[in-house]
Write a protein that holds these residues in place. Structure first.
Motif, PDB file in Angstrom:
ATOM      1  N   THR A 159      -2.527  10.608  -1.756  1.00 57.06           N
ATOM      2  CA  THR A 159      -2.247  11.113  -3.535  1.00 57.06           C
ATOM      3  C   THR A 159      -3.798  11.958  -3.881  1.00 57.06           C
ATOM      4  O   THR A 159      -4.504  11.859  -3.283  1.00 57.06           O
ATOM      5  CB  THR A 159      -1.780  10.333  -4.064  1.00 57.06           C
TER       6      THR A 159
ATOM      7  N   ARG B 232       3.129   8.629   0.094  1.00 58.31           N
ATOM      8  CA  ARG B 232       2.351   9.268   0.663  1.00 58.31           C
ATOM      9  C   ARG B 232       1.029   8.444   0.812  1.00 58.31           C
ATOM     10  O   ARG B 232      -0.209   9.001   0.734  1.00 58.31           O
ATOM     11  CB  ARG B 232       1.415  10.183  -0.509  1.00 58.31           C
ATOM     12  N   ALA B 233       1.410   7.934   2.156  1.00 57.98           N
ATOM     13  CA  ALA B 233       0.098   7.043   2.814  1.00 57.98           C
ATOM     14  C   ALA B 233      -0.136   7.175   4.051  1.00 57.98           C
ATOM     15  O   ALA B 233       1.200   7.493   4.779  1.00 57.98           O
ATOM     16  CB  ALA B 233       0.091   5.162   3.030  1.00 57.98           C
TER      17      ALA B 233
ATOM     18  N   HIS C 159       8.884   1.975   2.546  1.00 61.46           N
ATOM     19  CA  HIS C 159       9.042   3.197   1.406  1.00 61.46           C
ATOM     20  C   HIS C 159      10.638   3.084   1.364  1.00 61.46           C
ATOM     21  O   HIS C 159      11.733   4.088   2.782  1.00 61.46           O
ATOM     22  CB  HIS C 159       8.370   4.288   1.369  1.00 61.46           C
TER      23      HIS C 159
ATOM     24  N   HIS D 273      -4.304   4.389   4.338  1.00 64.80           N
ATOM     25  CA  HIS D 273      -5.071   5.423   3.292  1.00 64.80           C
ATOM     26  C   HIS D 273      -4.395   6.315   2.174  1.00 64.80           C
ATOM     27  O   HIS D 273      -3.351   6.834   2.499  1.00 64.80           O
ATOM     28  CB  HIS D 273      -5.309   6.347   4.160  1.00 64.80           C
ATOM     29  N   ASP D 274      -4.612   6.005   1.191  1.00 64.68           N
ATOM     30  CA  ASP D 274      -3.364   6.015  -0.302  1.00 64.68           C
ATOM     31  C   ASP D 274      -3.948   8.349   0.151  1.00 64.68           C
ATOM     32  O   ASP D 274      -5.300   8.970   0.058  1.00 64.68           O
ATOM     33  CB  ASP D 274      -4.071   5.848  -1.587  1.00 64.68           C
TER      34      ASP D 274
ATOM     35  N   ALA E 268       0.908  -1.238   0.231  1.00 61.31           N
ATOM     36  CA  ALA E 268      -0.054  -0.033   0.049  1.00 61.31           C
ATOM     37  C   ALA E 268       0.827   1.642  -0.061  1.00 61.31           C
ATOM     38  O   ALA E 268       0.383   2.438  -0.768  1.00 61.31           O
ATOM     39  CB  ALA E 268      -1.069  -0.248   0.920  1.00 61.31           C
TER      40      ALA E 268
ATOM     41  N   ALA F  78       1.676   3.414  -3.232  1.00 63.26           N
ATOM     42  CA  ALA F  78       0.820   5.810  -2.677  1.00 63.26           C
ATOM     43  C   ALA F  78       2.328   6.351  -3.061  1.00 63.26           C
ATOM     44  O   ALA F  78       2.092   7.513  -3.071  1.00 63.26           O
ATOM     45  CB  ALA F  78       0.196   5.403  -1.573  1.00 63.26           C
ATOM     46  N   ASN F  79       2.621   5.578  -3.746  1.00 65.03           N
ATOM     47  CA  ASN F  79       4.377   6.521  -3.816  1.00 65.03           C
ATOM     48  C   ASN F  79       4.941   7.230  -2.358  1.00 65.03           C
ATOM     49  O   ASN F  79       5.457   8.197  -2.524  1.00 65.03           O
ATOM     50  CB  ASN F  79       4.496   7.892  -4.384  1.00 65.03           C
TER      51      ASN F  79
ATOM     52  N   THR G 206       3.801  15.076   4.710  1.00 64.05           N
ATOM     53  CA  THR G 206       4.079  13.833   4.098  1.00 64.05           C
ATOM     54  C   THR G 206       5.865  13.426   4.143  1.00 64.05           C
ATOM     55  O   THR G 206       6.548  12.153   3.702  1.00 64.05           O
ATOM     56  CB  THR G 206       3.530  14.337   2.903  1.00 64.05           C
TER      57      THR G 206
END
Length: 123
Positions: free
Chosen positions: A88, A78-79, A118, A85-86, A71, A75-76, A105
């Motif tokens: 983005t 950004r969760a 990440h 939760h994403d 996840a 979301a790169n 972020t």
């Protein structure tokens, strides 16, 4: 450590208690005298019954970490660190629309990178 990852560690609480209780139980005189006679159930079954919950919890922790990592990568980074939760499309700071947790972020991406969820060159 992000709260989403910290919650996974609670999967270790009950099996750890079972193992400690098994060690205490094993030290009881009645149990030690019963263990002195060869018996397949006592020599294999009791340790298996004590350690099986730990192996099951390790499996669920591993599975949960994989789910969180997928996840976060999707979301790169950004969760939300609380509910994954994403985020983005939202700004760099604010509150998560899913759980209401305050996010930042860049700081959150560093926290995700610290626990290996990440890749970040800044950490």
């Amino acid at each position: 450590m992000p709260p989403a990852v910290r919650r996974l560690l609670w999967w270790m609480a009950l099996p750890s208690c079972v193992i400690i209780a098994g060690a205490v139980f094993y030290k009881l005189p009645a149990v030690q005298s019963a263990m002195s006679t060869p018996n397949l159930w006592l020599s294999v079954g009791v340790p298996l019954a004590c350690f099986a919950p730990m192996f099951v919890s390790i499996f669920f922790i591993w599975r949960g970490q994989r789910r969180i990592k997928r996840a976060v990568l999707a979301a790169n980074g950004r969760a939300c660190i609380n509910c994954v939760h994403d985020l983005t499309g939202l700004g760099d700071t604010g509150t998560c629309p899913e759980c209401g947790y305050v996010f930042d972020t860049p700081a959150d991406q560093r926290r995700w990178a610290r626990v290996g969820m990440h890749p970040s060159p800044n950490v």
